[in-house]
Design an enzyme around this catalytic site. Structure first.
Site, PDB file in Angstrom:
ATOM      1  N   GLU A 206      41.904  36.515 103.710  1.00 50.75           N
ATOM      2  CA  GLU A 206      41.509  37.296 104.892  1.00 50.75           C
ATOM      3  C   GLU A 206      40.235  38.102 104.690  1.00 50.75           C
ATOM      4  OE1 GLU A 206      45.063  39.466 105.889  1.00 50.75           O
ATOM      5  OE2 GLU A 206      46.254  37.662 105.943  1.00 50.75           O
ATOM      6  N   GLU A 314      50.665  29.401 105.886  1.00 48.79           N
ATOM      7  CA  GLU A 314      51.634  30.462 106.195  1.00 48.79           C
ATOM      8  C   GLU A 314      52.221  30.298 107.603  1.00 48.79           C
ATOM      9  OE1 GLU A 314      50.080  34.350 105.479  1.00 48.79           O
ATOM     10  OE2 GLU A 314      48.949  33.754 103.719  1.00 48.79           O
TER      11      GLU A 314
HETATM   12  O1  G3I Z   1      59.791  45.545  97.325  1.00 45.68           O
HETATM   13  C1  G3I Z   1      59.687  46.784  98.048  1.00 45.68           C
HETATM   14  C2  G3I Z   1      61.023  47.511  98.101  1.00 45.68           C
HETATM   15  O2  G3I Z   1      61.402  47.875  96.773  1.00 45.68           O
HETATM   16  C3  G3I Z   1      60.885  48.759  98.977  1.00 45.68           C
HETATM   17  O3  G3I Z   1      62.138  49.406  99.082  1.00 45.68           O
HETATM   18  C4  G3I Z   1      60.394  48.332 100.366  1.00 45.68           C
HETATM   19  C5  G3I Z   1      60.244  49.507 101.308  1.00 45.68           C
HETATM   20  O4  G3I Z   1      59.024  50.141 101.026  1.00 45.68           O
HETATM   21  O5  G3I Z   1      59.122  47.678 100.241  1.00 45.68           O
HETATM   22  C6  G3I Z   1      59.242  46.467  99.474  1.00 45.68           C
HETATM   23  O6  G3I Z   1      57.985  45.843  99.372  1.00 45.68           O
HETATM   24  C7  G3I Z   1      57.557  45.276 100.603  1.00 45.68           C
HETATM   25  C8  G3I Z   1      57.362  43.768 100.358  1.00 45.68           C
HETATM   26  O7  G3I Z   1      56.765  43.138 101.507  1.00 45.68           O
HETATM   27  C9  G3I Z   1      58.708  43.065 100.058  1.00 45.68           C
HETATM   28  O8  G3I Z   1      59.517  43.126 101.194  1.00 45.68           O
HETATM   29  C10 G3I Z   1      56.206  45.922 100.935  1.00 45.68           C
HETATM   30  O9  G3I Z   1      56.419  47.265 101.307  1.00 45.68           O
HETATM   31  C11 G3I Z   1      55.579  45.171 102.112  1.00 45.68           C
HETATM   32  O10 G3I Z   1      54.257  45.655 102.329  1.00 45.68           O
HETATM   33  C12 G3I Z   1      55.474  43.686 101.761  1.00 45.68           C
HETATM   34  O11 G3I Z   1      54.957  43.032 102.887  1.00 45.68           O
HETATM   35  C13 G3I Z   1      54.414  41.713 102.617  1.00 45.68           C
HETATM   36  C14 G3I Z   1      52.961  41.714 103.117  1.00 45.68           C
HETATM   37  O12 G3I Z   1      52.413  40.406 103.030  1.00 45.68           O
HETATM   38  C15 G3I Z   1      52.100  42.640 102.272  1.00 45.68           C
HETATM   39  O13 G3I Z   1      52.034  42.156 100.945  1.00 45.68           O
HETATM   40  C16 G3I Z   1      55.246  40.690 103.394  1.00 45.68           C
HETATM   41  O14 G3I Z   1      56.539  40.571 102.793  1.00 45.68           O
HETATM   42  C17 G3I Z   1      54.561  39.336 103.350  1.00 45.68           C
HETATM   43  O15 G3I Z   1      55.252  38.404 104.196  1.00 45.68           O
HETATM   44  C18 G3I Z   1      53.132  39.467 103.865  1.00 45.68           C
HETATM   45  O16 G3I Z   1      52.525  38.233 103.746  1.00 45.68           O
HETATM   46  C19 G3I Z   1      51.160  38.201 104.225  1.00 45.68           C
HETATM   47  C20 G3I Z   1      50.364  37.295 103.307  1.00 45.68           C
HETATM   48  O17 G3I Z   1      50.441  37.772 101.979  1.00 45.68           O
HETATM   49  C21 G3I Z   1      48.928  37.174 103.789  1.00 45.68           C
HETATM   50  N1  G3I Z   1      48.871  36.703 105.174  1.00 45.68           N
HETATM   51  C22 G3I Z   1      49.654  37.534 106.110  1.00 45.68           C
HETATM   52  C23 G3I Z   1      51.115  37.603 105.645  1.00 45.68           C
HETATM   53  C24 G3I Z   1      51.961  38.388 106.637  1.00 45.68           C
HETATM   54  O18 G3I Z   1      51.519  39.718 106.682  1.00 45.68           O
END
Ligand code: G3I
Length: 402
Positions: A206, A314
């Site tokens: 991105e 994705e």
């Molecule tokens: O693992 C922690 C957990 O311990 C904690 O209790 C919880 C609450 O804060 O957060 C958890 O981590 C979260 C993680 O997903 C696992 O669920 C992060 O806060 C959250 O930011 C993270 O979001 C991910 C996001 O990317 C940011 O990395 C999404 O799962 C994931 O589907 C999303 O994927 C992105 C791609 O990498 C790039 N393209 C867009 C796509 C969707 O946004």
């Protein structure tokens, strides 16, 4: 109902509503509103609450597919035979553990949804020591099932930036040199660790802003300009020449300002000789209008003309977008199958990866505004692990419509 009653005068009604509401708020602030105006203000606030409750109320769509006989199994990856076309899915460690047999039967590839992102590979998310333990469990677990692994993502300016990177770069005498070295170190450490186990990486994710055709304003772009992309790919190619290097982006349309800007970026990178093997189009279908197959096909033609391979990396499709359709599950199936059909038929496209296995715990349900506009239910299996109509539609599309 409101739109049916008001019909053609709806735009006028909305303008009158907004103007009177703003006027009333000003009068109230200036304490010059008479009692009758307060009544109108309260009435209008009530209308806003009612519309809000209607709009944000989760919808319940009948799962007609659940009442039908289970169709003969058509595992997805089996539809592409020995073509080498990737049929992948993003997984977390629990999904890999719980659904190993289904993953092995249906797919030939996985992407760690979060475990191989820069911040996630570091001890406590801070610049410094690496902790590959969780990522290794996913990568090695997937490979034990006979699945390939896509690495995601070495450099991403929007999220998952290591704690301490901004401070380290910001306080350095040579911010650009410091950031270049931090990127080189991370890319080398990661590619060396996974050497021979991950054959394709999203090197940069991105580069564009989510909301405009401009480059995203992040530490990499601010410090190095667009050259940060060149640097990341050159470091990756130097670290492991055997890995296919991808630039990954999300486009919501394939014939608009952002998609044109992305093509221009690709042409510039190509002209500069940046070692990019392929382009990842994320393929999140989460806002209307759903891109047309014709626009998608034409876009793939333009990327291929620049000499790049393409994969959809994705793919998902929010069910709520089809609110009002006769059967939203059928509409969802048709939208995803259109994308997969175009991907499967295009000579430059070598794979489709879905950004999750089942609707349970999907990322949209954690992220406003999508979390307020349910059901998102974007994947091929529902929350009870039943294959949805989109699964059969994708199987047909992968098999060339057979
Ligand atoms: O693992 C922690 C957990 O311990 C904690 O209790 C919880 C609450 O804060 O957060 C958890 O981590 C979260 C993680 O997903 C696992 O669920 C992060 O806060 C959250 O930011 C993270 O979001 C991910 C996001 O990317 C940011 O990395 C999404 O799962 C994931 O589907 C999303 O994927 C992105 C791609 O990498 C790039 N393209 C867009 C796509 C969707 O946004």
């Amino acid at each position: 109902m409101v739109t049916q009653i008001l019909g053609p005068i709806l735009p006028i009604a909305i303008c009158v509503f907004v103007v009177t509401l703003l006027a009333l708020i000003v009068l109230a602030v200036l304490r010059r509103a008479r009692a009758v105006w307060w009544l109108v203000l309260v009435a209008e606030a009530g209308v806003i609450v009612l519309i809000g409750r209607q709009w944000f109320a989760p919808r319940e769509y009948p799962r007609l597919y659940a009442a039908q006989p289970v169709p003969a199994p058509r595992p997805l990856a089996a539809q592409v035979g020995g073509s080498g076309f990737r049929v992948g899915v993003a997984v977390s460690e629990p999904v890999l553990e719980r659904h190993a047999d289904l993953l092995r039967a249906e797919f030939n590839s996985v992407t760690p949804e979060n475990a191989t992102k820069w911040r996630r590979l570091l001890k406590d998310g801070r610049l410094g020591d690496y902790d590959f333990v969780q990522a290794d469990r996913i990568v090695d677990g997937a490979r034990a099932l006979g699945l390939q692994v896509r690495g995601h993502v070495l450099v991403w300016g929007h999220l998952e930036i290591p704690d301490g990177l901004e401070e380290t770069v910001g306080s350095a005498a040579d911010p650009a040199g410091t950031l270049r070295e931090a990127m080189r170190h991370h890319i080398r450490a990661t590619l060396e660790h996974f050497r021979g186990r991950i054959g394709q990486w999203d090197v940069v994710n991105e580069p564009l802003s989510w909301t405009s055709a401009k480059m995203h304003d992040n530490i990499f772009q601010r410090t190095l300009g667009t050259d940060y992309i060149d640097h990341a790919f050159r470091c990756a190619k130097e670290a492991d020449p055997s890995v296919a290097l991808y630039l990954n982006e999300q486009l919501w349309e394939y014939d608009g300002a952002r998609s044109k800007q992305f093509l221009q970026l690709l042409a510039d990178l190509k002209r500069r000789g940046v070692p990019i093997d392929g382009i990842g189009l994320q393929g999140h279908i989460n806002m209307l209008p759903v891109p047309s197959a014709a626009a998608l096909r034409a876009y793939l033609d333009q990327i291929a003309a620049l000499g790049f391979s393409v994969e959809f990396t994705e793919v998902d499709c929010r069910l709520r977008m089809f609110d009002g359709a006769a059967d939203p599950y059928t509409a969802q199936a048709e939208a995803v199958a259109d994308l997969v059909s175009v991907a499967r038929a295009h000579p430059a496209c070598h794979g489709v990866t879905f950004w999750g296995l089942s609707d349970r715990g999907n990322w949209y349900d954690e992220l406003p505004p999508f979390s307020l506009l349910r059901p998102n239910d974007p994947y091929l299996w529902d929350d009870a692990m039943r294959p949805k109509p989109v699964h059969a539609a994708v199987a047909r599309a992968l098999g060339g419509g057979r």
